[in-house]
Design an enzyme around this catalytic site. Structure first.
Site, mmCIF file in Angstrom:
data_model
loop_
_atom_site.group_PDB
_atom_site.id
_atom_site.type_symbol
_atom_site.label_atom_id
_atom_site.label_comp_id
_atom_site.label_asym_id
_atom_site.label_seq_id
_atom_site.Cartn_x
_atom_site.Cartn_y
_atom_site.Cartn_z
ATOM 1 N N ASN A 154 -25.752 -15.356 -9.539
ATOM 2 C CA ASN A 154 -26.644 -15.930 -10.548
ATOM 3 C C ASN A 154 -27.237 -17.225 -9.996
ATOM 4 O OD1 ASN A 154 -26.026 -14.615 -13.461
ATOM 5 N ND2 ASN A 154 -24.163 -14.634 -12.257
ATOM 6 N N CYS B 53 -23.503 -7.963 -10.528
ATOM 7 C CA CYS B 53 -22.956 -6.853 -11.309
ATOM 8 C C CYS B 53 -22.416 -5.795 -10.346
ATOM 9 C CB CYS B 53 -24.056 -6.261 -12.193
ATOM 10 S SG CYS B 53 -23.527 -4.782 -13.053
ATOM 11 N N HIS C 251 -32.178 -14.802 -17.731
ATOM 12 C CA HIS C 251 -30.943 -14.635 -16.944
ATOM 13 C C HIS C 251 -31.353 -14.146 -15.555
ATOM 14 C CE1 HIS C 251 -26.585 -13.070 -16.846
ATOM 15 N NE2 HIS C 251 -27.127 -12.427 -15.835
ATOM 16 N N HIS D 228 -30.710 -13.637 -11.464
ATOM 17 C CA HIS D 228 -29.895 -13.612 -10.252
ATOM 18 C C HIS D 228 -30.815 -14.069 -9.111
ATOM 19 C CE1 HIS D 228 -26.122 -11.796 -11.759
ATOM 20 N NE2 HIS D 228 -26.920 -11.502 -12.772
ATOM 21 N N ARG E 23 -17.579 -15.121 -16.566
ATOM 22 C CA ARG E 23 -17.746 -13.675 -16.766
ATOM 23 C C ARG E 23 -18.580 -13.051 -15.635
ATOM 24 N NH1 ARG E 23 -21.857 -10.078 -16.924
ATOM 25 N NH2 ARG E 23 -23.129 -11.595 -18.060
ATOM 26 N N ASP E 24 -19.866 -13.331 -15.613
ATOM 27 C CA ASP E 24 -20.736 -12.728 -14.591
ATOM 28 C C ASP E 24 -20.332 -13.221 -13.209
ATOM 29 O OD1 ASP E 24 -22.921 -11.711 -13.115
ATOM 30 O OD2 ASP E 24 -24.325 -12.066 -14.746
HETATM 31 P P1 HMG Z 1 -16.480 5.539 -20.073
HETATM 32 O O1 HMG Z 1 -15.615 5.928 -18.944
HETATM 33 O O2 HMG Z 1 -17.685 6.376 -20.372
HETATM 34 O O3 HMG Z 1 -15.665 5.258 -21.413
HETATM 35 O O4 HMG Z 1 -16.976 4.043 -19.785
HETATM 36 P P2 HMG Z 1 -14.849 6.171 -22.381
HETATM 37 O O5 HMG Z 1 -15.219 5.752 -23.764
HETATM 38 O O6 HMG Z 1 -14.978 7.615 -21.994
HETATM 39 O O7 HMG Z 1 -13.367 5.699 -22.087
HETATM 40 C C1 HMG Z 1 -12.755 5.914 -20.826
HETATM 41 C C2 HMG Z 1 -11.483 5.063 -20.738
HETATM 42 O O8 HMG Z 1 -11.810 3.671 -20.825
HETATM 43 C C3 HMG Z 1 -10.510 5.347 -21.881
HETATM 44 O O9 HMG Z 1 -9.220 5.089 -21.370
HETATM 45 C C4 HMG Z 1 -10.842 4.261 -22.871
HETATM 46 O O10 HMG Z 1 -9.753 3.940 -23.702
HETATM 47 C C5 HMG Z 1 -11.154 3.089 -21.966
HETATM 48 P P3 HMG Z 1 -8.281 6.307 -20.852
HETATM 49 O O11 HMG Z 1 -8.167 7.230 -22.033
HETATM 50 O O12 HMG Z 1 -9.020 6.908 -19.680
HETATM 51 O O13 HMG Z 1 -7.020 5.613 -20.479
HETATM 52 N N1 HMG Z 1 -12.068 2.117 -22.564
HETATM 53 C C6 HMG Z 1 -11.785 0.811 -22.712
HETATM 54 N N2 HMG Z 1 -10.692 0.088 -22.388
HETATM 55 C C7 HMG Z 1 -10.728 -1.227 -22.686
HETATM 56 N N3 HMG Z 1 -11.798 -1.842 -23.257
HETATM 57 C C8 HMG Z 1 -12.886 -1.156 -23.582
HETATM 58 C C9 HMG Z 1 -12.909 0.241 -23.304
HETATM 59 N N4 HMG Z 1 -13.819 1.205 -23.517
HETATM 60 C C10 HMG Z 1 -13.299 2.347 -23.063
HETATM 61 N N5 HMG Z 1 -13.921 -1.765 -24.134
HETATM 62 C C11 HMG Z 1 -17.573 1.898 -20.605
HETATM 63 C C12 HMG Z 1 -17.826 3.383 -20.685
HETATM 64 C C13 HMG Z 1 -18.710 1.205 -21.336
HETATM 65 C C14 HMG Z 1 -16.249 1.563 -21.266
HETATM 66 C C15 HMG Z 1 -17.544 1.473 -19.102
HETATM 67 O O14 HMG Z 1 -18.656 1.999 -18.474
HETATM 68 C C16 HMG Z 1 -17.503 -0.015 -18.889
HETATM 69 O O15 HMG Z 1 -16.542 -0.675 -19.277
HETATM 70 N N6 HMG Z 1 -18.555 -0.577 -18.226
HETATM 71 C C17 HMG Z 1 -18.636 -1.983 -18.007
HETATM 72 C C18 HMG Z 1 -19.433 -2.285 -16.755
HETATM 73 C C19 HMG Z 1 -19.598 -3.768 -16.622
HETATM 74 O O16 HMG Z 1 -18.818 -4.547 -17.142
HETATM 75 N N7 HMG Z 1 -20.661 -4.197 -15.905
HETATM 76 C C20 HMG Z 1 -20.917 -5.598 -15.707
HETATM 77 C C21 HMG Z 1 -21.407 -6.280 -16.946
HETATM 78 S S1 HMG Z 1 -23.152 -6.063 -17.255
HETATM 79 C C22 HMG Z 1 -23.930 -7.222 -16.235
HETATM 80 O O17 HMG Z 1 -23.297 -7.824 -15.406
HETATM 81 C C23 HMG Z 1 -25.387 -7.532 -16.442
HETATM 82 C C24 HMG Z 1 -25.627 -8.862 -17.164
HETATM 83 O O18 HMG Z 1 -25.047 -9.942 -16.444
HETATM 84 C C25 HMG Z 1 -27.133 -9.118 -17.309
HETATM 85 C C26 HMG Z 1 -27.922 -8.924 -16.012
HETATM 86 O O19 HMG Z 1 -27.589 -9.558 -14.989
HETATM 87 O O20 HMG Z 1 -28.876 -8.140 -16.058
HETATM 88 C C27 HMG Z 1 -25.013 -8.854 -18.565
HETATM 89 MG MG MG Z 2 -25.932 -10.903 -14.738
#
Ligand code: HMG
Ligand code: MG
Length: 303
Positions: free
Chosen positions: A247, A238, A205, A207, A13-14
């Site tokens: 990581n 990210c 966690h 990086h 995933r990450d």
């Molecule tokens: P948004 O644009 O505000 O969402 O994004 P929305 O609710 O307005 O929806 C917009 C569109 O996205 C719509 O589709 C929804 O249906 C669709 P459209 O009508 O435009 O065709 N949608 C989805 N589709 C599939 N699955 C879903 C989903 N939700 C909405 N779940 C949202 C808000 C949260 C969805 C977006 O910002 C997002 O997906 N962000 C993810 C970012 C991400 O994955 N970042 C990396 C992970 S975090 C990380 O790495 C840190 C970590 O490792 C810890 C650390 O290191 O600190 C965990």
């Molecule tokens: Mg991470």
């Protein structure tokens, strides 16, 4: 130090979410299946986020359906909202992780929501998960610094971690998203969080942007944490955290833990081979680690 440390392998995933070139679902499945054979007990398989935000993981359902689930191995997935939870459940996931941050600025860039707004978003996810008997992990990002806000007060980390725990997250993972932490800071942050959330419910966690990850982990182990996130091959980052890099490599974490006399249940040699396979897949051969100079095969080291 002695005892068992649980590694949460976040490579699929990450590790992969930050890769620019789209990797075939079959290769992601092969990676997870390889990792499943190493003795790892928890592998974060993929992420049911918006495919527009993270195109690399748009195949989450296909990947999750394609893996061979090994008895005794947990396969949690990331979900940002109810839509993600529904997709994850439809794909067969029985453990999920929600994610927010201690920094308002990062959270807006990463999930397009303020911290409180994101917690409100998680409430129905947690209620549904409770009804379904699905365990939920909660991530707090930017616990030691934010690429947009800079310093992040420890009190903010404590507040968000405690909220997630009170809402029903069984485990809280504290993320140094951009790898700015150093051991003393990491220790102080963990100690402050552990005053509000039981240590047994905490994970770290890191990086490894500045080469501090193993030192930070050691400090946190000394403080009492026994769950460590890492990614095979040191992959990761990210896409919404400027400057985030890989990581800490799972191979290095297992090597250090073995050296400390701690048990992980992981076959280091098998893990190194999985890392090498991934390095070749990503076109970064030479060495087992994908991002950094690697731990060598343990068999080679004894030759
Ligand atoms: P948004 O644009 O505000 O969402 O994004 P929305 O609710 O307005 O929806 C917009 C569109 O996205 C719509 O589709 C929804 O249906 C669709 P459209 O009508 O435009 O065709 N949608 C989805 N589709 C599939 N699955 C879903 C989903 N939700 C909405 N779940 C949202 C808000 C949260 C969805 C977006 O910002 C997002 O997906 N962000 C993810 C970012 C991400 O994955 N970042 C990396 C992970 S975090 C990380 O790495 C840190 C970590 O490792 C810890 C650390 O290191 O600190 C965990
Ligand atoms: Mg991470």
């Amino acid at each position: 130090m002695s005892g068992l440390v649980r590694i949460v392998e976040v490579g699929p995933r990450d590790g992969l979410q930050n890769e620019k070139t789209i990797i075939a679902a079959a290769d992601k499945i092969a990676l997870i299946d390889r990792l499943s054979a190493t003795g790892l007990s928890c592998i974060e398989a993929t992420s049911f986020v918006s495919p527009k935000w993270v195109p690399q993981l748009a195949d989450a359902a296909e990947v999750f359906a394609g893996i061979t689930r090994r008895a005794g191995v947990r396969y949690p997935v990331l979900v940002p909202n109810e839509q993600g939870y529904a997709r994850a459940r439809a794909a067969g996931a029985d453990e999920v992780a929600v994610f927010t941050a201690a920094s308002e600025a990062f959270n807006r860039r990463n999930i397009n929501a303020g911290i409180d707004e994101s917690l409100a978003r998680f409430a129905p996810v947690l209620a549904q998960a409770r009804a379904d008997g699905v365990a939920v992990r909660g991530y707090v990002s930017t616990v030691l610094g934010c690429p947009y806000q800079g310093e992040v007060p420890v009190a903010d980390v404590v507040r968000v971690a405690a909220r997630l725990h009170a809402m029903g997250c069984a485990e809280i993972s504290l993320g140094d998203t951009i790898g700015v932490g150093t051991p003393a800071k990491a220790r102080a942050m963990l100690r402050a969080v552990a005053a509000e959330v039981p240590m047994a419910a905490l994970a770290v966690h890191f990086h490894d942007t500045r080469g501090q990850a193993l030192a930070n982990i050691l400090a946190c182990l000394e403080e009492g944490v026994r769950v460590v996130d890492s990614a095979v091959g040191g992959t990761g980052g990210c896409p919404y955290a400027r400057g985030a890099s890989g990581n800490v490599a799972s191979e290095d974490v297992v090597y250090m833990l073995e050296g400390l006399g701690m048990d992980t249940g992981v076959d280091l040699e098998a893990l190194v081979q999985a890392g090498r396979w991934l390095a070749t897949l990503l076109g970064r051969a030479n060495g087992s680690k994908v991002g950094l100079a690697g731990v060598r095969s343990t068999t080679e080291e004894t030759q």
